[in-house]
Each structure stands twice: as structure tokens, then as C-alpha cells.
Design an enzyme around this catalytic site. Sequence first.
Site, PDB file in Angstrom:
ATOM      1  N   GLY A 108      34.159  84.780  53.808  1.00  0.00           N
ATOM      2  CA  GLY A 108      35.423  84.793  53.095  1.00  0.00           C
ATOM      3  C   GLY A 108      35.481  83.683  52.064  1.00  0.00           C
ATOM      4  O   GLY A 108      34.513  82.957  51.843  1.00  0.00           O
TER       5      GLY A 108
ATOM      6  N   GLU B 178      37.220  80.941  38.629  1.00  0.00           N
ATOM      7  CA  GLU B 178      36.765  82.234  38.114  1.00  0.00           C
ATOM      8  C   GLU B 178      35.472  82.698  38.771  1.00  0.00           C
ATOM      9  O   GLU B 178      35.259  83.903  38.937  1.00  0.00           O
ATOM     10  CB  GLU B 178      36.606  82.178  36.588  1.00  0.00           C
ATOM     11  CG  GLU B 178      36.309  83.550  35.994  1.00  0.00           C
ATOM     12  CD  GLU B 178      36.654  83.664  34.526  1.00  0.00           C
ATOM     13  OE1 GLU B 178      36.258  84.675  33.918  1.00  0.00           O
ATOM     14  OE2 GLU B 178      37.316  82.762  33.988  1.00  0.00           O
ATOM     15  N   ARG B 179      34.582  81.770  39.144  1.00  0.00           N
ATOM     16  CA  ARG B 179      33.353  82.191  39.843  1.00  0.00           C
ATOM     17  C   ARG B 179      33.703  82.852  41.177  1.00  0.00           C
ATOM     18  O   ARG B 179      33.152  83.892  41.536  1.00  0.00           O
ATOM     19  CB  ARG B 179      32.425  80.999  40.082  1.00  0.00           C
ATOM     20  CG  ARG B 179      31.695  80.518  38.831  1.00  0.00           C
ATOM     21  CD  ARG B 179      30.707  79.399  39.147  1.00  0.00           C
ATOM     22  NE  ARG B 179      29.582  79.876  39.941  1.00  0.00           N
ATOM     23  CZ  ARG B 179      29.381  79.591  41.221  1.00  0.00           C
ATOM     24  NH1 ARG B 179      30.248  78.857  41.896  1.00  0.00           N
ATOM     25  NH2 ARG B 179      28.330  80.049  41.855  1.00  0.00           N
TER      26      ARG B 179
ATOM     27  N   SER C 228      27.950  85.109  50.318  1.00  0.00           N
ATOM     28  CA  SER C 228      28.629  84.120  51.145  1.00  0.00           C
ATOM     29  C   SER C 228      30.067  84.527  51.412  1.00  0.00           C
ATOM     30  O   SER C 228      30.564  84.419  52.551  1.00  0.00           O
ATOM     31  CB  SER C 228      28.591  82.746  50.458  1.00  0.00           C
ATOM     32  OG  SER C 228      29.343  81.803  51.182  1.00  0.00           O
TER      33      SER C 228
ATOM     34  N   GLN D 279      37.656  78.073  49.620  1.00  0.00           N
ATOM     35  CA  GLN D 279      38.554  77.348  48.721  1.00  0.00           C
ATOM     36  C   GLN D 279      39.403  78.349  47.942  1.00  0.00           C
ATOM     37  O   GLN D 279      38.872  79.151  47.172  1.00  0.00           O
ATOM     38  CB  GLN D 279      37.748  76.485  47.747  1.00  0.00           C
ATOM     39  CG  GLN D 279      38.587  75.785  46.689  1.00  0.00           C
ATOM     40  CD  GLN D 279      39.582  74.826  47.315  1.00  0.00           C
ATOM     41  OE1 GLN D 279      39.219  73.953  48.075  1.00  0.00           O
ATOM     42  NE2 GLN D 279      40.852  74.999  47.008  1.00  0.00           N
TER      43      GLN D 279
ATOM     44  N   ARG E 132      34.755  70.397  39.227  1.00  0.00           N
ATOM     45  CA  ARG E 132      34.300  71.190  40.354  1.00  0.00           C
ATOM     46  C   ARG E 132      33.218  72.202  40.021  1.00  0.00           C
ATOM     47  O   ARG E 132      32.467  72.612  40.880  1.00  0.00           O
ATOM     48  CB  ARG E 132      35.484  71.938  40.992  1.00  0.00           C
ATOM     49  CG  ARG E 132      36.441  71.017  41.712  1.00  0.00           C
ATOM     50  CD  ARG E 132      37.440  71.803  42.527  1.00  0.00           C
ATOM     51  NE  ARG E 132      36.799  72.792  43.370  1.00  0.00           N
ATOM     52  CZ  ARG E 132      36.201  72.523  44.524  1.00  0.00           C
ATOM     53  NH1 ARG E 132      36.132  71.286  44.950  1.00  0.00           N
ATOM     54  NH2 ARG E 132      35.660  73.488  45.245  1.00  0.00           N
TER      55      ARG E 132
END
Length: 303
Positions: A73, A94-95, A68, A76, A131
Site C-alpha cells: 500500500g 506524483e510518483r 511495492s 506516505q 523528498r
Amino acid sequence: MTSNPKKRSALGKGLGALLESSSADITTTVSAPSSGGVALISIESIEANPFNPRTNFEKDALNELKESISIHGIIQPLTVRKLGKDKYQLISGERRFRASQLAGLEEVPAYIRVANDQSMLEMALVENIQREDLNAVEVALSYQRLIDEIGLTQDQLSQKISKSRTSITNHLRLLKLPAEIQLGVRDSLISMGHARALVSAGDENRQLDLYRQIIDFQLSVREIEELIRTNTSRTSEETPSSPKTASTPELSSIQEVFKNHLSDRISSKVEIKKTHSGSGKITINFSSEVDLNRIIELLNKSK
């Protein structure tokens, strides 16, 4: 990069409030003076967040996020704190950071902040709780760290993360379970509902025994709650005035689980009777010819 107010509001209530705090220091770069603290920074200048409560990153999900990011890009921005010249440390995201590395990005958009370790820990924990798709044990560990290291009460924590006091308490109780069961929750071998039932199942040996039965027999939460309830009732009924009957050996816990599981599977009463010699019989009740044929068909499907 232009600022998007809707994106800023999507940060999550806890972190969003911290970012809007008038007492927070926000460092911007010359290239983004009006971006609200967002700038493109070199991915090589960012180090991982040692305070991140997430310890388990699912490989397939990371690869999907990488694809993705390669196409669209980073929607967030990350949040980082400035450590020195061209040196940053992740606060949250971090993901996205790991997926960006996999995607081969050289620069990433980030909110740049100055924060001490305690503020950074609080921001990282609140951001991840709200989140990220943390498992129940990781959420519980995050709650415990906010209580222990930030000094929050459960009521204060409830207000900060907009979660009920009951939900927080239920998560924290999971940390009382043996490590093997906590790992089972983390690895999705059992659900939080199973784990909550096991908390009240008895001592550690009993909890581990039931945990392994959940996995071996694919027991539902209702089935394990019923097994716990049945065993509790049997214990309370074993008084000197009502001794056990010697003529009918009791079923073991595994045999009891099998009986209940089979009964639920075929929607019919199942009985297991044993003798002291080890022999016995399994009885399946049926109400009609049609009911018998239904049971036969169900059992044949399991072959």
C-alpha cells in the site's frame, strides 16, 4: 486510518512546517475527522499538479514503486488541494500517484488542503526538492521558480530548504549552460561535477565541444577540469613576445583529450608528436621491464 506522528515528521522540513502552520486551511472528510487531514479519496477524482518541477519519471523506478504499493500500500500519503466537490489536485507525491494508477488502486490516502496557486507552487517545489530524487537541473529549475515566482532571495531560500547558499548558487549556474548540456545532466550522461566544470569552460561552442568529448571519451571530472585549465593556460601564454613554434604542430582538443585519457588509463606519460605532413608518433614511457609488461597487459585488456 490512524495517525502516525513519525510519518508526519517524515514529510520534509519545508512542507511539514507548512502543514503545521496555524494559518493553513485543512479540509477533512467525515470518514476521517481525527486523522489530521488524511482521508481515503478516489484516485479518479485527482488531477496532476501543473506546478510539479519533475518532468522526467524513470519507468523502471515507477514499476518498482508500483510493485511495492501493490504489496504494502501507500505508506506516505499524497498531498492534495480541494478544488470542489469530489475534485482534487496534487500538491506533492506524483510518483506515488502515478505508481498507484499503474497498480490499479481505486482509492489513495491523502492530506487534503485548501491552497491558492502561489502556496501550492511553493509547497510542491519545497516538497519535491527535499523528498524526491530530482536531477540537478530539475533542482535548479525549482530553485529558480521559488526565486522568481515566490519572490525569495537566495538567503531566504537557503533557510527554507536547509541548503547552503553555495549549493543553491552552484545549481543555479547550471541553467546558464546550453540546453543540450542541461539535457545531458537530466539523462545522466554527465554528472553535476562535469556540468559545474563546463560552466567556466568558455563560450557556448567551447562548452558543447567539451561536453561531447566527456561523452565520447568517458572523461572524469578531474580530466575535464585539467583540459579546461590547460587550454586556458595556453591561451594566456600566446602573446606577441612568445609566438608559436612553426616546426611542431599543436594537437587538436580531441587529440589532447585522447593523450591525457590514455596517460591516466595506463598511469604513464604519453606523448604525441605531429609533423606538418600529417605523420607523427605516439610515445609511451615506461620505467622498467615490469612496468612495460604492466602497460602491455592493460592495453590488451582494452581489445
